[in-house]
Scaffold this active site. Structure first.
Site, PDB file in Angstrom:
ATOM      1  N   GLY A   9      -4.275   9.375   7.155  1.00  0.00           N
ATOM      2  CA  GLY A   9      -4.668   8.135   6.496  1.00  0.00           C
ATOM      3  C   GLY A   9      -6.059   7.700   6.880  1.00  0.00           C
ATOM      4  O   GLY A   9      -6.315   6.520   7.148  1.00  0.00           O
ATOM      5  N   ARG A  34      -5.172  10.974   0.946  1.00  0.00           N
ATOM      6  CA  ARG A  34      -4.826  11.263  -0.452  1.00  0.00           C
ATOM      7  C   ARG A  34      -6.043  11.201  -1.372  1.00  0.00           C
ATOM      8  O   ARG A  34      -6.115  11.893  -2.364  1.00  0.00           O
ATOM      9  CB  ARG A  34      -3.797  10.251  -0.968  1.00  0.00           C
ATOM     10  CG  ARG A  34      -2.426  10.332  -0.332  1.00  0.00           C
ATOM     11  CD  ARG A  34      -1.504   9.260  -0.904  1.00  0.00           C
ATOM     12  NE  ARG A  34      -1.977   7.916  -0.630  1.00  0.00           N
ATOM     13  CZ  ARG A  34      -2.509   7.097  -1.525  1.00  0.00           C
ATOM     14  NH1 ARG A  34      -2.668   7.478  -2.784  1.00  0.00           N
ATOM     15  NH2 ARG A  34      -2.913   5.885  -1.189  1.00  0.00           N
ATOM     16  N   ASN A  87      -1.285   7.654  11.586  1.00  0.00           N
ATOM     17  CA  ASN A  87      -1.717   6.351  11.102  1.00  0.00           C
ATOM     18  C   ASN A  87      -1.264   6.068   9.669  1.00  0.00           C
ATOM     19  O   ASN A  87      -1.059   4.906   9.314  1.00  0.00           O
ATOM     20  CB  ASN A  87      -3.250   6.260  11.179  1.00  0.00           C
ATOM     21  CG  ASN A  87      -3.805   5.108  10.375  1.00  0.00           C
ATOM     22  OD1 ASN A  87      -3.653   3.953  10.760  1.00  0.00           O
ATOM     23  ND2 ASN A  87      -4.424   5.404   9.237  1.00  0.00           N
ATOM     24  N   TYR A 153      10.402  -2.402   4.389  1.00  0.00           N
ATOM     25  CA  TYR A 153       9.226  -2.118   5.220  1.00  0.00           C
ATOM     26  C   TYR A 153       9.581  -2.243   6.694  1.00  0.00           C
ATOM     27  O   TYR A 153       9.243  -1.366   7.505  1.00  0.00           O
ATOM     28  CB  TYR A 153       8.069  -3.066   4.871  1.00  0.00           C
ATOM     29  CG  TYR A 153       6.899  -2.907   5.815  1.00  0.00           C
ATOM     30  CD1 TYR A 153       6.136  -1.745   5.813  1.00  0.00           C
ATOM     31  CD2 TYR A 153       6.582  -3.901   6.748  1.00  0.00           C
ATOM     32  CE1 TYR A 153       5.081  -1.571   6.698  1.00  0.00           C
ATOM     33  CE2 TYR A 153       5.530  -3.737   7.635  1.00  0.00           C
ATOM     34  CZ  TYR A 153       4.787  -2.572   7.606  1.00  0.00           C
ATOM     35  OH  TYR A 153       3.753  -2.401   8.494  1.00  0.00           O
TER      36      TYR A 153
END
Length: 254
Positions: A9, A34, A87, A153
């Site tokens: 990340g 990504r 991360n 979450y």
């Protein structure tokens, strides 16, 4: 010889800040993300600003085949990974459980839990071969607290907390350190992603307080990494001065 750190990340926020600080402090880097253009931008910035070697791997941690393929294809000199910073993670949506969006649930579980597991499973054997390494999992205060609309979450970050503890036990005899860092409110893209691009709502999250910033967490990561060989920071919670828990925040009326 430079130490080698892999940061997931790494295209923005805590990941990017960590990459830059580690590069500044003499690390070579493997960066994953990504978003190909942002990843390449971070790579070039670290190389030019800090004169370090950087390998960029463009994949989504949710894709277990892509993770395995990327790690398996590493050239020999890039396989000697000293540090893994897990991360990559996110929160998406704020719904009561009965109104939850299943795609949001899948995205959080697949990124925050399964993605962390995929990359860890691929990297740890390389550390075991060398008999050393340090894994830092970026969790959240949501890993030990639950709040309204945070159901899945919070569950995903509770899982990160459990995995970190289990990982530390499993790797104890392998000479590998495992640390968990659990931040409170950090002003990054986090809230923008949670609110699905509604930046006005995202800004309200931090109104009236001085939140943490990505660089604060990067400095904390460096502190953990810089402890002597016989010292491991198992668990570190870091919050803004204006925050006491997930739900208690001292906001200045503006």
């Amino acid at each position: 010889m430079k130490k080698l750190a892999l940061v997931t990340g790494a295209t923005s926020g805590i990941g990017k800040a960590t990459a830059m600080l580690l590069a500044e402090n003499g690390y070579s880097l493997i960066l994953t993300g990504r978003r190909a253009e942002l990843l390449e931008s971070v790579k070039k910035e670290a190389e030019i600003k800090h004169k370090t070697e950087v390998l960029a791997l463009n994949f989504d941690v949710r894709d277990k085949e892509a993770v395995a393929s990327a790690v398996e294809s590493l050239p020999e000199r890039w396989r000697k990974i000293d540090v893994l910073i897990n991360n990559a993670g996110l929160a998406v949506g704020l719904n009561h459980i009965q109104d939850g969006v299943i795609d949001d649930w899948d995205r959080m579980i697949d990124t925050n839990i399964k993605g962390l597991l995929y990359i860890t499973r691929a990297i740890v054997p390389l550390m075991i071969e060398r008999g050393s390494g340090h894994i830092i999992n970026i969790g959240s205060i949501a890993g030990t607290e639950v709040y309204e609309n945070g159901n899945v979450y919070c569950a995903s970050k509770h899982a990160v907390e459990a995995i970190t503890k289990g990982m530390r036990i499993d790797l104890l005899k392998e000479g590998i350190k495992v640390s968990g860092i659990r931040p409170g409110m950090v002003e990054t893209e986090f809230s923008s992603v949670r609110y699905k691009g509604d930046d006005e709502l995202a800004k309200k999250t931090y109104q009236g307080i001085s939140p943490l910033f990505a660089e604060d967490i990067a400095q904390t990561i460096l502190f953990v990494l810089n402890r002597p060989a016989h010292v491991n920071i198992n668990d570190l919670v870091i919050m803004p001065t204006a925050q006491a828990s997930a739900t208690y925040v001292n906001r200045v009326v503006q």
